[in-house]
Enzyme design. Structure first.
Site, PDB file in Angstrom:
ATOM      1  CB  THR A 180      -0.841   0.023   1.297  1.00 12.04           C
ATOM      2  OG1 THR A 180      -1.698  -1.125   1.309  1.00 12.04           O
ATOM      3  CG2 THR A 180      -1.678   1.273   1.412  1.00 12.04           C
ATOM      4  NE  ARG A 208      -9.273  -7.523   1.841  1.00 12.08           N
ATOM      5  CZ  ARG A 208      -8.134  -6.845   1.935  1.00 12.08           C
ATOM      6  NH1 ARG A 208      -7.851  -5.922   1.042  1.00 12.08           N
ATOM      7  NH2 ARG A 208      -7.287  -7.090   2.903  1.00 12.08           N
TER       8      ARG A 208
END
Ligand code: ASP
Length: 316
Positions: A180, A208
């Site tokens: 990330t 998700r």
């Protein structure tokens, strides 16, 4: 990302302080230096931290070969790349986020629009895409040759998503894919901002949403204290709000490195063994990190301030 991390040079345990105060920008992983280079001129020009964070993250989101952030990267179990992103703006403590955003590239900018144009905090899925289109963002496929190939190779094995496996409580519990971009900044006016963006864990179940768009999980900041960002197994980490925890520990006097370590220790204490890391920035510019797992990954971050740049490897 992760492969080119040999460029990271380190200090043990991720603790580092030098020439504190004044504007600073910190970005995770090995795309950190490039991202900071985009965000830093805004801070140096006495611009706002929110603009620096957005620009730095957009840079990573639009990198053509970055697999784990933005378009063309790790697809879900039906081959689609979907994005999670968030911004937290310290001065007003506003949050804007998108989860499972489809067909729009600059997810963190859509998150900023949620924050600035609505009273809401988090929009998800196709409805987030519709909101983005209304805000003037282009709708385009997030699939490219790399994500298509990754999905075809994975699908050919005929294995279900590892999300169906038992919880990674025991040693060796690993998920496929990680990364990330998280960026934190303090500007010349003393404003603190944090943002993050990811395409999430590879071959996740459709729908998700991970930790990145959840305030206190993937990222958090408090204008009086500082900021924190997380990366790694969001399905575990989001149960503990580790970035909120770390910022609150700093408020009580912990250093960034101590706060990062203590936030992860809370997860250990419940019996989880996971791959993940957290990076913490005090408002005074002190920074530190902690990680678990990732034995083969050089997890680190880059720092840019007036005195120059540095790169830090976080050791487990
Ligand atoms: N935390 C992200 C997620 O679970 C992935 C990562 O940072 O590795 O979606």
């Amino acid at each position: 990302a992760g492969g080119a991390a040999a460029a990271l040079v380190g200090r043990s345990a991720g603790g580092a302080t030098s020439e504190l105060s004044g504007p600073v920008i910190v970005t995770s992983w090995e795309f950190g230096p490039g991202a900071n280079e985009v965000g830093w001129p805004i801070l140096a020009d006495e611009g706002l931290a929110i603009d620096a964070v957005e620009a730095a993250i957009n840079y990573v989101e639009l990198l053509p070969d970055e697999f784990y952030v933005g378009f063309g990267g790790s697809p879900n179990a039906i081959g689609e790349t979907t994005l999670d992103a968030m911004m937290v703006w310290g001065p007003t403590h506003e949050v804007g986020a998108v989860g499972c955003l489809k067909r729009v590239k600059r997810a963190v900018s859509v998150a900023r629009k949620v924050m600035e144009e609505t009273q809401h905090t988090l929009l998800v899925g196709d409805d987030a895409t519709r909101f983005a289109a209304r805000m003037g963002f282009d709708e385009t496929s997030l699939t490219n040759a790399a994500s298509q190939k990754a999905w075809e190779e994975w699908a050919a094995k005929g294995r279900p998503s590892d999300a169906w496996d038992p919880e990674p409580m025991g040693e060796g519990g690993k998920i496929e894919g990680r990364d990330t971009v998280g960026t934190m900044a303090v500007d010349a006016h003393g404003n603190v901002c944090v943002g993050c963006s990811t395409n999430g864990r590879s071959f996740k179940l459709p729908g998700r949403v991970g930790d990145s768009p959840i305030a206190g999980a993937g990222a958090y900041c408090d204008n009086d204290v500082g900021a924190a960002i997380a990366t790694g197994n969001g399905d575990v980490m989001m149960r503990f709000l580790p970035t909120y925890h770390a910022v609150e520990l700093m408020r009580e006097g912990a250093s960034p490195a101590e706060a990062a370590e203590a936030a992860l220790r809370r997860i250990d204490a419940k019996g989880y063994h996971f791959d993940g890391g957290i990076i913490v920035l005090g408002k005074d510019g002190e920074h530190g990190g902690a990680k678990r797992g990732w034995k083969d990954e050089a997890f680190g971050y880059a720092v840019h301030r007036g005195a120059g740049t540095s790169q830090v490897t976080v050791r487990g």
